[in-house]
Write a protein that holds these residues in place. Structure first.
Motif, PDB file in Angstrom:
ATOM      1  N   SER A   1       0.845  -1.185   0.000  1.00 14.32           N
ATOM      2  CA  SER A   1       0.000   0.000   0.000  1.00 14.32           C
ATOM      3  C   SER A   1       0.882   1.236   0.000  1.00 14.32           C
ATOM      4  O   SER A   1       1.829   1.329   0.795  1.00 14.32           O
ATOM      5  CB  SER A   1      -0.900   0.004   1.244  1.00 14.32           C
ATOM      6  OG  SER A   1      -1.592   1.222   1.373  1.00 14.32           O
TER       7      SER A   1
ATOM      8  N   SER B   1       0.679   5.407   0.445  1.00  7.50           N
ATOM      9  CA  SER B   1      -0.242   6.411   0.970  1.00  7.50           C
ATOM     10  C   SER B   1       0.441   7.764   1.069  1.00  7.50           C
ATOM     11  O   SER B   1       1.622   7.846   1.436  1.00  7.50           O
ATOM     12  CB  SER B   1      -0.744   6.008   2.360  1.00  7.50           C
ATOM     13  OG  SER B   1      -1.373   4.751   2.339  1.00  7.50           O
TER      14      SER B   1
ATOM     15  N   ARG C   1       0.713  11.678   2.695  1.00  4.81           N
ATOM     16  CA  ARG C   1       0.579  12.239   4.036  1.00  4.81           C
ATOM     17  C   ARG C   1      -0.844  12.755   4.251  1.00  4.81           C
ATOM     18  O   ARG C   1      -1.431  13.394   3.386  1.00  4.81           O
ATOM     19  CB  ARG C   1       1.590  13.364   4.221  1.00  4.81           C
ATOM     20  CG  ARG C   1       1.684  13.884   5.643  1.00  4.81           C
ATOM     21  CD  ARG C   1       2.960  14.666   5.850  1.00  4.81           C
ATOM     22  NE  ARG C   1       3.044  15.280   7.161  1.00  4.81           N
ATOM     23  CZ  ARG C   1       3.382  14.632   8.266  1.00  4.81           C
ATOM     24  NH1 ARG C   1       3.665  13.343   8.219  1.00  4.81           N
ATOM     25  NH2 ARG C   1       3.448  15.254   9.423  1.00  4.81           N
TER      26      ARG C   1
ATOM     27  N   THR D   1      -3.304  10.607   4.979  1.00  6.90           N
ATOM     28  CA  THR D   1      -4.125   9.397   4.893  1.00  6.90           C
ATOM     29  C   THR D   1      -4.136   8.667   6.228  1.00  6.90           C
ATOM     30  O   THR D   1      -3.107   8.540   6.894  1.00  6.90           O
ATOM     31  CB  THR D   1      -3.574   8.456   3.803  1.00  6.90           C
ATOM     32  OG1 THR D   1      -3.602   9.129   2.548  1.00  6.90           O
ATOM     33  CG2 THR D   1      -4.380   7.171   3.727  1.00  6.90           C
TER      34      THR D   1
ATOM     35  N   ARG E   1      -5.504   4.893   7.296  1.00  5.81           N
ATOM     36  CA  ARG E   1      -6.104   3.628   6.855  1.00  5.81           C
ATOM     37  C   ARG E   1      -6.392   2.776   8.083  1.00  5.81           C
ATOM     38  O   ARG E   1      -5.493   2.420   8.826  1.00  5.81           O
ATOM     39  CB  ARG E   1      -5.169   2.885   5.898  1.00  5.81           C
ATOM     40  CG  ARG E   1      -4.896   3.615   4.588  1.00  5.81           C
ATOM     41  CD  ARG E   1      -4.044   2.759   3.654  1.00  5.81           C
ATOM     42  NE  ARG E   1      -3.672   3.460   2.431  1.00  5.81           N
ATOM     43  CZ  ARG E   1      -4.371   3.441   1.305  1.00  5.81           C
ATOM     44  NH1 ARG E   1      -5.509   2.764   1.255  1.00  5.81           N
ATOM     45  NH2 ARG E   1      -3.949   4.094   0.242  1.00  5.81           N
TER      46      ARG E   1
ATOM     47  N   ALA F   1      -0.828   5.420   9.288  1.00 10.44           N
ATOM     48  CA  ALA F   1      -0.842   6.744   8.652  1.00 10.44           C
ATOM     49  C   ALA F   1       0.591   7.155   8.351  1.00 10.44           C
ATOM     50  O   ALA F   1       1.492   6.937   9.169  1.00 10.44           O
ATOM     51  CB  ALA F   1      -1.492   7.768   9.567  1.00 10.44           C
TER      52      ALA F   1
ATOM     53  N   LEU G   1       5.125  10.519   1.481  1.00 11.19           N
ATOM     54  CA  LEU G   1       4.626   9.286   0.874  1.00 11.19           C
ATOM     55  C   LEU G   1       5.234   8.119   1.627  1.00 11.19           C
ATOM     56  O   LEU G   1       6.424   8.143   1.944  1.00 11.19           O
ATOM     57  CB  LEU G   1       5.001   9.214  -0.609  1.00 11.19           C
ATOM     58  CG  LEU G   1       4.543   7.975  -1.377  1.00 11.19           C
ATOM     59  CD1 LEU G   1       3.018   7.958  -1.508  1.00 11.19           C
ATOM     60  CD2 LEU G   1       5.182   7.921  -2.767  1.00 11.19           C
TER      61      LEU G   1
ATOM     62  N   THR H   1       5.299   3.747   1.781  1.00 15.68           N
ATOM     63  CA  THR H   1       4.921   2.462   1.205  1.00 15.68           C
ATOM     64  C   THR H   1       4.953   1.406   2.302  1.00 15.68           C
ATOM     65  O   THR H   1       5.934   1.291   3.038  1.00 15.68           O
ATOM     66  CB  THR H   1       5.885   2.058   0.081  1.00 15.68           C
ATOM     67  OG1 THR H   1       5.806   3.025  -0.972  1.00 15.68           O
ATOM     68  CG2 THR H   1       5.530   0.681  -0.484  1.00 15.68           C
TER      69      THR H   1
ATOM     70  N   SER I   1     -11.229   6.750   3.942  1.00 11.31           N
ATOM     71  CA  SER I   1     -12.165   6.209   2.969  1.00 11.31           C
ATOM     72  C   SER I   1     -13.582   6.373   3.505  1.00 11.31           C
ATOM     73  O   SER I   1     -13.798   6.557   4.715  1.00 11.31           O
ATOM     74  CB  SER I   1     -11.880   4.730   2.718  1.00 11.31           C
ATOM     75  OG  SER I   1     -12.234   3.955   3.861  1.00 11.31           O
TER      76      SER I   1
END
Length: 203
Positions: A51, A53, A55, A57, A59, A121, A126, A128, A165
């Protein structure tokens, strides 16, 4: 490789031995014998997820109904905070959390056992995340807890607005999820861990 249990049963921090030289570095991200000695059972890998993502975010918080899905989390690029919450009703640490920073700099990994939920988070622009899963994804088995549940008061980054989300935004709080009956019990999880321990091959 050092593997230590954190403040919640079934949550382990893995610190690998890094071998640097003038070409770069080498390390073992996962060692089954070392894992089994520390945790008490093997980790069967059925799926590997990746995944990326940006900054802001957030999840999570995500879990899988028993027999569940254990996860072994790493962050090979960037940095992120991974937060594990004990959602096993009847657990002595029910509702408590541990937060760990995983990054390309520290090369650490985080293991969470079946029955626990987690979210993550980015701390970098960015990040990974690569994680080993003990089972494959199966429709209808996942459940969510709202990561912004005020009662949990989780330490997400506060310098940027959280981006979730639609499913995570609509997720129930921990108390609501308990009332809905979607959470595993402490006793059910202990039975599951005993099943896994019976598979141990390393003394």
């Amino acid at each position: 490789m050092e593997i230590e249990q954190l403040g919640i049963q079934g949550v382990f921090l893995v610190t690998p031995t890094v071998f640097p030289d003038d070409r770069g570095e080498f390390l073992e991200m996962f060692s089954l014998p070392a894992f089994e000695r520390a945790v008490g059972h093997p980790l069967g890998v059925a799926q590997v997820n990746c995944s990326a993502s940006v900054r802001g975010t957030v999840r999570g918080l995500h879990g899988i109904a028993l027999p569940g899905q254990a996860r072994y989390m790493t962050c090979p690029a960037g940095a992120m905070v991974d937060i594990v919450v004990d959602t096993r009703t009847g657990s002595p640490t029910y509702g408590e959390h541990v937060a760990v920073e995983l990054s390309a700099a520290n090369r650490q990994a985080l293991y969470l056992a079946e029955g626990l939920v987690h979210g993550f988070a980015p701390l970098s622009e960015l990040a990974t995340v690569v994680y080993l899963c003990s089972s494959t994804w199966s429709p209808g088995t996942a459940f969510q807890i709202n990561p912004l549940d005020a009662d949990l008061a989780l330490p997400w980054p506060t310098d940027v607005p959280p981006v979730l989300s639609a499913k995570d935004q609509a997720a129930p709080t921990l108390r609501e999820a308990e009332r809905l009956g979607v959470l595993p019990t402490w006793a059910q999880c202990q039975d599951r861990y005993a099943e896994l321990a019976a598979l141990a091959t390393v003394a």
